[in-house]
Scaffold this motif. Sequence first.
Motif: not given
Length: 934
Positions: A150-175
């Motif tokens: 999909s988006r995060l991944g590698h092809v051989g030694e080519s790296y696509q580092m996306t959505q790769w770290y722990p991330k807090p979800a959004v907390y807004d007026r809807d929770g």
Amino acid sequence: MRILLLLLSSFLLRAQSGDYFQQEVSYDIRASLDDRNHELSCFLQLTYTNHAPVALDSIVFHLWPRAFSSDQTAFARQQLRNGSTRFHFSAEEDRGTLDSLDFRVDGQPAAFRFTADPDIGVLSLPAPLPPEAFITITTPFRVKIPMSFSRLGHVGESYQMTQWYPKPAVYDRDGWHAMPYLDQGEFYSEFGDFRVAIDLPENYVVAATGTLQEADERSWLLARADSAQRALAGRDDLSPGYVAQPYPPSAAARKTVTYTAAGVHDFAWFADKRFAVLHDTLHLRPRPNKAIDVWSFFTETEAALWKNSLTYTKRATRFFSERLGTYPYPQVTAVQSALSAGAGMEYPMITVIGMSGSSYALDEVLAHEIGHNWFYGVLGSNERRHAWMDEGLNSYYERRYTREYYPERSGRFQLLPGRETDINALGYRYTARLGKDQAPDTPSDSLSQVNYWIAAYGKPTLVLEELEGQIGQAKVDAAFRRYYTTWKFRHPGPEDFFAVMESETGQGDYFRDALTTTGRGSFNAGAQRRPEGDTNWLPSIGLVTAQEREQPALFVTPLAGFNANDGAMLGLALHNRTLEPRRFEFLLAPLYGFGSKELAGFAGGRYRVTRPLSWLQRVTIGAGIQRFTDFVPPAERLRELDLRYGYTRSALKSEFFFDHPAVDQRESSVYTQLIHLDRARPAFSPGGDLLDDPAHLTTNFLVLGYQARMEREINPIAYGLRLEYRDDGNAGSVDTDYLRLEGTLTGGYQYDRKKFVRWRLFGGYFLVHDAREGNASPEFSFSLVDNAATDYRYDDLYFGRNRDKGYEQQLELRQGGFRAPIAPAFSYGRSNDYLAALNLDADLPLPNLPVGLFFDAGVYGFRPTLSSDPTNELNWVGGLSVNFFNSHLQLFLPLVADTDTKRLLQERGNLLDRTSVRLRLSSLLPWRWLDDLP
């Protein structure tokens, strides 16, 4: 100073918006890449400030690399629903995950648990976090980098580092907005500041969100860019396509590159030892003295296109800045790399592009992805819930960009050379006229795959273009500048957009109606418009034209055909059907048979009503007629007289399609059908003389049916029931009226990519049948073998009706479905009582070879003679199958069978004579396959 300004801005916005508030996140991440094992060892320190009016006792985290860990994730399920089995059948070593977590809050251990979605977790705080207080959260983590699914991944030694770290979800007026990772459906993340340090072999070239901090690394990149610029100018061998460029060995020495970014809600980076680099700067009003770095990273693949990428990137950044608001970030970067989630993907300050195919396509996709910096990056709407707020609004400006710089294209899609169409209008009207469209303001994961494109991208673009036609571009731009200025860095929702559009253009209700419903008010009424009249002499279905107006269209298409009775046939198809469905469609397709010297062909019409009731998707009422020659008298004298006789089949059908949620992958309908069959046959006088006028055998069929299917990728299933009454209209004949009930259940299991085991069950019973006790085998008896002789309703098309030898080897799949070309002269497999059959098919696990095994078995009631008692007969046959063109052409070689079946097959002759073919001619007609588009 920046923190004070952000706090002041946050306070003022909350004061203006009542319950509006926005959390604040600051990241410090250290990561080390192991490119031998495709792993990333990391440590996260995160400062979380609570601006909510309530205390928080926990924080929800997104851990999206875990989406690639198993078949039980939302991502894996969506992949199957959208028809992709690549991840499902991937090897365990090619999958990914995020693990080794050890959360601490202000240095104290903190409990952490995963939810039902394995890529979502909840951190329980040691003590509630009061409003306007902050905490520091730390944890190590390891990312096992998956292959590029999909988006995060590698092809051989080519790296696509996306959505790769722990991330807090959004907390807004809807929770809390906890959401698993999806391929179809993007993101909603909280704004914050990032400092990311990446350790990796020193010959890797890195492109990332943010500003590079190491001066030595920047100098190295600039020197690389300078040499690349000179090299590209002197090369005439640059590739416009894919290049299998090898990876150089990784350096033993390592380096650390550090990036900082402020006011962004994501951080992505890409690393490849093969990257060529280009660099330039861009100055924008109203800050002409503050240069923006413009970078381009690419490999040898499509280098002939990417040599101009700086021009495209600068032009697009200036275009969006002038119309929406000045680009707020210090750099903009374009990367050519692996991507398995569309043509391009945006992240703050950086976009990754896959294969483009042409300079125009590269410029177009770069403009689209760079435009996301405003809608996805700065405005930061909830794309998972309201994808149109990013994709649709951005697509409108992308179309304006292509119209400005490619006026010859007019922002239109080129289906064929010289034939262009508005692909957004085509897609929208196609689904709307079939009642399959969905409102743009539908959650991403509730949209069908085709509607994600149409509802999120296409229809919002059409809505804005229609408004532009009414008020002009200047007023549209003024409204968008107001929207952007008011809501930047604030996560606006649909009502916020509608309110600005209402105040600036007076069209808030227009947008609300067009984007939140599929109703027929205002914009949506455009779904019923018809394309401009035209005549198309191409040997294919007509294409929509550039303009639209309320007038009929006529298309003319040459037709050619053949059957053994009519011989070669030539004719024309006159119709009004384009790629778009119409409320009323007609077809007139006369054919002249050079063998029969008779007129043959088709004619028909269909009227369609969309969504007449909330639970009905559409209703169709159609009528049609077809005529072909189907009988050649065998006597030599008759052949000399060149007498041939044919059939005329007239039918009236109504079908009611039920409405189901798109994600159910379910389609169902009830239908009624009236068929009148008139067959002309040789007529003889009592003395045996051939009469000039043929006899007409007329039969009527009345059918009531229900059918449903679920197009699941791994285990599809379909079923149907059919109640049929036959009225024999031939005076003086033996009464052969009947009432029969039959049902079919089909399914399968995909055990490997593109390899299936399929099964089918058929059962039929004559509820009323006066000839039940007879031993005759009329054509309308239940039959194990579905050939032309048992196609008693003349539903299908055959190369030779009432012809022997090879023509008997063309079989269909209606009743028993036996793959055994038994001559219809035998009473084999016929029943006037009941029939039950099982058909099995299994693809052999041979790569790229469409070879399989088949097995058919059937049991039926049979009376050998009038004086004998009824018996239950069992027959079976099995052998090899070969499938072509997605099973539209199949060959079957029977190898084993029961004694009776084997004897009848051997009487046919050699193996070639025993082979049967299933060629679904009727499903290949263009007006049939057009309606089966997704």
